[in-house]
Scaffold this motif. Structure first.
Motif, PDB file in Angstrom:
ATOM      1  N   UNK A 202      94.104   7.377 -23.381  1.00 51.31           N
ATOM      2  CA  UNK A 202      94.248   8.803 -23.653  1.00 51.31           C
ATOM      3  C   UNK A 202      92.892   9.373 -23.990  1.00 51.31           C
ATOM      4  N   UNK A 203      92.441  10.316 -23.193  1.00 51.20           N
ATOM      5  CA  UNK A 203      91.123  10.892 -23.444  1.00 51.20           C
ATOM      6  C   UNK A 203      91.280  12.388 -23.708  1.00 51.20           C
ATOM      7  N   UNK A 204      90.636  12.841 -24.752  1.00 54.60           N
ATOM      8  CA  UNK A 204      90.589  14.284 -25.038  1.00 54.60           C
ATOM      9  C   UNK A 204      89.135  14.703 -25.021  1.00 54.60           C
ATOM     10  N   UNK A 205      88.862  15.757 -24.287  1.00 53.67           N
ATOM     11  CA  UNK A 205      87.472  16.194 -24.190  1.00 53.67           C
ATOM     12  C   UNK A 205      87.364  17.672 -24.517  1.00 53.67           C
ATOM     13  N   UNK A 206      86.395  17.987 -25.336  1.00 53.46           N
ATOM     14  CA  UNK A 206      86.059  19.392 -25.547  1.00 53.46           C
ATOM     15  C   UNK A 206      84.867  19.692 -24.669  1.00 53.46           C
ATOM     16  N   UNK A 207      84.898  20.851 -24.016  1.00 47.26           N
ATOM     17  CA  UNK A 207      83.841  21.103 -23.051  1.00 47.26           C
ATOM     18  C   UNK A 207      83.437  22.569 -23.073  1.00 47.26           C
ATOM     19  N   UNK A 208      82.353  22.836 -22.376  1.00 41.08           N
ATOM     20  CA  UNK A 208      81.970  24.238 -22.219  1.00 41.08           C
ATOM     21  C   UNK A 208      81.639  24.528 -20.772  1.00 41.08           C
ATOM     22  N   UNK A 209      81.889  25.787 -20.400  1.00 38.51           N
ATOM     23  CA  UNK A 209      81.612  26.219 -19.040  1.00 38.51           C
ATOM     24  C   UNK A 209      80.119  26.486 -18.940  1.00 38.51           C
ATOM     25  N   UNK A 210      79.468  25.798 -18.023  1.00 38.33           N
ATOM     26  CA  UNK A 210      78.017  25.945 -17.946  1.00 38.33           C
ATOM     27  C   UNK A 210      77.605  26.802 -16.759  1.00 38.33           C
ATOM     28  N   UNK A 211      78.412  26.769 -15.698  1.00 41.13           N
ATOM     29  CA  UNK A 211      78.013  27.458 -14.480  1.00 41.13           C
ATOM     30  C   UNK A 211      79.226  27.692 -13.603  1.00 41.13           C
ATOM     31  N   UNK A 212      79.222  28.833 -12.925  1.00 44.24           N
ATOM     32  CA  UNK A 212      80.281  29.119 -11.957  1.00 44.24           C
ATOM     33  C   UNK A 212      79.594  29.401 -10.635  1.00 44.24           C
ATOM     34  N   UNK A 213      80.076  28.720  -9.606  1.00 49.16           N
ATOM     35  CA  UNK A 213      79.362  28.816  -8.331  1.00 49.16           C
ATOM     36  C   UNK A 213      80.251  29.468  -7.281  1.00 49.16           C
ATOM     37  N   UNK A 214      79.697  29.799  -6.159  1.00 57.06           N
ATOM     38  CA  UNK A 214      80.452  30.447  -5.095  1.00 57.06           C
ATOM     39  C   UNK A 214      81.616  29.545  -4.634  1.00 57.06           C
ATOM     40  N   UNK A 215      82.611  29.971  -3.864  1.00 57.67           N
ATOM     41  CA  UNK A 215      82.591  31.258  -3.172  1.00 57.67           C
ATOM     42  C   UNK A 215      83.002  32.464  -4.045  1.00 57.67           C
ATOM     43  N   UNK A 216      83.978  32.316  -4.926  1.00 51.77           N
ATOM     44  CA  UNK A 216      84.410  33.486  -5.685  1.00 51.77           C
ATOM     45  C   UNK A 216      83.430  33.682  -6.848  1.00 51.77           C
ATOM     46  N   UNK A 217      82.855  34.825  -7.002  1.00 49.18           N
ATOM     47  CA  UNK A 217      81.747  34.963  -7.951  1.00 49.18           C
ATOM     48  C   UNK A 217      82.130  34.834  -9.427  1.00 49.18           C
ATOM     49  N   UNK A 218      83.061  35.623  -9.884  1.00 45.04           N
ATOM     50  CA  UNK A 218      83.252  35.695 -11.330  1.00 45.04           C
ATOM     51  C   UNK A 218      84.322  34.776 -11.853  1.00 45.04           C
ATOM     52  N   UNK A 219      84.440  34.742 -13.155  1.00 42.42           N
ATOM     53  CA  UNK A 219      85.475  33.950 -13.796  1.00 42.42           C
ATOM     54  C   UNK A 219      85.691  34.608 -15.145  1.00 42.42           C
ATOM     55  N   UNK A 220      86.808  35.296 -15.309  1.00 41.38           N
ATOM     56  CA  UNK A 220      86.908  36.070 -16.530  1.00 41.38           C
ATOM     57  C   UNK A 220      88.285  36.077 -17.175  1.00 41.38           C
ATOM     58  N   UNK A 221      89.216  35.277 -16.721  1.00 38.87           N
ATOM     59  CA  UNK A 221      90.449  35.270 -17.522  1.00 38.87           C
ATOM     60  C   UNK A 221      90.909  33.872 -17.864  1.00 38.87           C
TER      61      UNK A 221
END
Lengths: 374, 410
Positions: B308-327
């Motif tokens: 069982x693995x639990x990981x806390x992470x952070x978003x570092x980069x969002x790449x194409x094709x769809x540009x944004x990430x907001x919800x």
């Protein structure tokens, strides 16, 4: 004898502790883990248990004969000729124990610290110190132990506790050890490490109220036993039982592998060696003191200083007999286990016979000159 | 009587003086300038025909003939006393100019100590390993087995257990000379690199001590850092080099170090995962904290592991094709994608090590600790567990939590 020259029960406890903690703590985790792998703490506990019984017998005898040591009441219980034989055996055994311990000390020093100093020099230097300490009267001798005790216990405990940061709990499971786990031999060898505590038999007659000896003995065994357990648990938890089998002196390795967080001290072996040298000194002094006291009774001599010097060359020669550490540890094991028969078996016989024959010591009265002679 | 007492006093005084002399430890004093402090050692296979060119310092040619086909080349980096820059002030005084702070000596030998003796024969000061920090071993030597090296290192009282042992696919000798312009002592650079990697969560803290401890256990195999030289003066942490019975049996990719650390729950998290989230595109997620619990139970007489693995992470980069990430919904999709990615990485690491019979996670130790009878029935030596491990089944659960997204919204 003035009231102030009695030994208090705390002092007796301190002597018991510093006598027990000695040269053996370096190899202790290996002795425990070799036979019972992860059951090493259990083996240690068994060893402490055996030593506990032996010392309990001795203390009970001491309370029954509050003015005498085992060398004297032995004569009254089983008769002079037989006691003479046992006294000789005890004296010889403790000389052997001293010799092997000082040799082990020399081996560690030459292979780990002072590489170019001959073992002989280390051994002789240590033995001269021991002789100087054992020339003293019992009271001063007790002060030596009391003085050094904090220097052994505090850093010793600190090093063990700091080393626990690298511990892995899996290394101690299953508690009873993986099959094949043999407890017997390891437990006996560990019990043998407690033998210098035999010195209580000489201390009890010098106490004001020998009945309190039971308290100091319980406290002494408890504290030294706790340190033993902690050392074994820490070493096994950090290295794992199989790695320990590759290490000649796991406790020393433990100190070498331990760093104080924040890179302040990268290895603690220097501190550990200092502490350990002190603890070796006190326990050597204890076993040597027992042997010269025994010899004094055997020879019927009053001059304990003379005997203390006289035995020095014998200890040295005996210490030089094993050719290497390998044969040294074979000797240590054999002598230790045979010694148990003597240090536990003999008091046991004495106690039984004393109870059957209803022999009792004189009550602890106005003056006890027993220990005043030297 | 009085005279005797006086004599006694004098004798004890003399003894005291003698004893004080012995307390100074002069016997074993070695001046720091008179030692050749070896900082790093590289061990390679010796080139063909090395036995004929070897300097015979410990043996005659005939005596060592049985070892001729497995000779080693030992490259030692020796510190020149007084030239090692200590602290920030050390490199300020540029008066010394181009003088090298270290000196690299290379010798061949049949065994480690044989090579060491050949080395000693060439240099003036007595060699000393008290400052040995890094040992680099070429992978071909490691594949032959590390037992002999371990024996020498365990026996030598100067070697610290905190020394780093590395495996490389280059010549180990080359690593003894690699130092970027910023650091003048190659070994110290290598050391700083490994220690910082451990602090950043790029590599587990894994010194000689950990290696020996794992290798001794019946239910676990050891691993070491696998390094390589890039651009002549950089060192890459290339993966884990894992062992079975003291022989190197395989290596991993760098991201698999991350998978290993996730499976073990080692912190801090340092690796970044880049993967495709269907419908959104590529994202890179950096793990910040890992937790894991491993259970092994026996099913139908075979071990089965649940990780069982639990990981806390952070978003570092969002790449194409769809540009944004907001919800949040998109973030949840990214989390699910991350779970799949980590699970696949751990699975591939386990499959690889199962194929090579090297249990670097230590499932065997868990079985040994909790199933005493089962262990006794099936395991006699280390290979027994390695075999069981290679057929072990497992379930992996990964859950992740992307808590931070950075300072951008779309």
């Amino acid at each position: 004898m003035q009231a102030s020259s009695h030994i208090t029960e705390r002092q007796v406890g301190a002597v018991v502790i510093s006598a027990i903690i000695g040269v053996g703590i370096l190899a202790l985790p290996r002795i425990a883990a070799e036979e019972a792998n992860t059951g090493a703490p259990l083996v240690t506990l068994l060893g402490i248990g055996i030593a506990f019984i032996g010392l309990l017998l001795l203390t009970l005898l001491g309370i029954r004969f509050p003015r005498e040591s085992i060398f004297e009441y032995g004569q009254r219980i089983i008769g002079r000729p037989l006691a003479y034989v046992f006294n000789t055996c005890l004296a010889v055994f403790f000389i052997l124990l001293t010799a092997l311990a000082v040799r082990e000390f020399g081996e560690v020093i030459t292979s780990a610290v002072l590489r170019r100093t001959p073992t002989e020099v280390t051994i002789i230097t240590m033995m001269i110190l021991v002789v100087m300490a054992t020339r003293q009267k019992l009271l001063k001798f007790t002060y030596f132990h009391v003085f050094y005790l904090p220097f052994i216990l505090v850093p010793g405990l600190a090093i063990v506790l700091v080393s626990l940061q690298n511990a892995e709990l899996l290394n101690l499971q299953p508690i009873i050890g993986n099959i094949p786990a043999r407890y017997g031999k390891g437990a006996l060898t560990i019990a043998a490490l407690f033998q210098p505590a035999f010195i209580v038999t000489l201390l009890i007659p010098a106490m004001q109220t020998p009945k309190k000896a039971i308290k100091s003995f319980l406290g002494g065994i408890f504290i030294s036993g706790t340190l033993y357990m902690l050392i074994v648990c820490a070493a096994v938890a950090v290295f794992g039982p199989h790695e320990i089998n590759h290490l000649m002196w796991p406790t020393l390795e433990l100190a070498r592998a331990t760093t104080i967080p924040g890179d302040t001290l990268e290895r603690l072996d220097a501190i550990f060696i200092i502490v350990w040298v002190v603890s070796v000194f006190t326990s050597l002094a204890a076993s040597y003191y027992i042997s010269i006291n025994g010899a004094q009774k055997v020879f019927g001599s009053q001059d304990h200083r003379f005997i203390s010097h006289f035995f020095l060359p014998f200890v040295f020669i005996l210490a030089m007999i094993p050719k290497s550490v390998f044969s040294l540890y074979v000797f240590v094991e054999i002598v230790g286990i045979i010694g148990l028969a003597l240090t536990i078996g003999y008091p046991f016989i004495l106690l039984i016979v004393a109870l059957l024959r209803k022999v009792r010591g004189e009550p602890h009265g106005n003056s006890s000159e027993v220990q005043e002679t030297d | 009587m009085g005279i005797l007492a006086k004599c006694k006093r004098q004798i004890s005084l003399m003894l005291l003086v003698l004893l004080v002399l012995s307390l100074t430890g002069c016997w074993d004093r070695i001046e720091i300038e008179d030692r050749a402090l070896i900082l790093g050692i590289g061990i390679d296979e010796a080139e063909e025909g090395a036995s004929s060119t070897e300097d015979l310092t410990t043996h005659s040619r005939e005596e060592a003939a049985p070892l001729d086909n497995r000779m080693i080349r030992l490259t030692a980096q020796i510190a020149v006393p007084g030239r090692i820059p200590l602290g920030p002030g050390g490199n300020g005084g540029s008066a010394e100019g181009k003088e090298e702070p270290v000196w690299v000596v290379s010798v061949v030998g049949h065994t480690i100590n044989d090579a060491m003796n050949n080395l000693q024969q060439e240099i003036a000061d007595p060699r000393s390993l008290i400052h040995l920090r890094v040992i680099v071993v070429n992978e071909n030597v490691a594949r032959r087995g590390m037992d002999d090296l371990n024996d020498y290192l365990r026996r030598n009282q100067e070697v610290r257990r905190s020394t780093w042992l590395l495996i490389t696919d280059n010549k180990a000798a080359d690593l003894m000379g690699v130092a970027p312009p910023l650091e003048r002592v190659p070994t110290l650079y290598l050391l700083a690199m490994l220690e910082k990697a451990a602090d950043m969560g790029k590599f587990p803290k894994n010194s000689l001590s950990n290696y020996w401890n794992s290798e001794s256990k019946l239910g676990q195999n050891a691993y070491l850092p696998y390094v390589s030289i890039r651009q002549k003066e950089n060192i890459l942490i290339k993966g884990l080099a894992y062992f079975n019975s003291n022989k190197l049996v395989g290596t991993t990719t760098p991201i698999e170090i991350g998978a290993y650390m996730a499976a073990k729950g080692f912190n801090p998290g340092g690796y970044t995962a880049m993967y495709n989230v269907p419908g959104i595109g590529f994202v890179t997620i950096r793990a910040t904290e890992r937790q894991s619990s491993i259970k092994v139970d026996i099913r139908n007489g075979k071990p089965h592991a649940t990780i069982n693995v639990r990981i806390q992470a952070e978003l570092a980069e969002k790449y194409s094709p769809k540009p944004g990430m907001d919800d949040q919904e998109e973030l949840n999709m990214a989390e699910r994608g991350f779970n799949r990615f980590v699970k696949e990485m751990i699975t591939s690491l386990l499959e690889k090590t199962q194929k090579d019979k090297s249990d670097i996670i230590g499932f065997g130790e868990i079985v040994r600790a909790n199933n005493r009878d089962y262990w006794h029935k099936h395991i006699r030596d280390k290979n027994d567990w390695a075999l069981l491990y290679s057929n072990m089944t497992y379930t992996i659960h990964v859950s992740s939590d992307i808590r931070r997204v950075g300072m951008k919204v779309d």
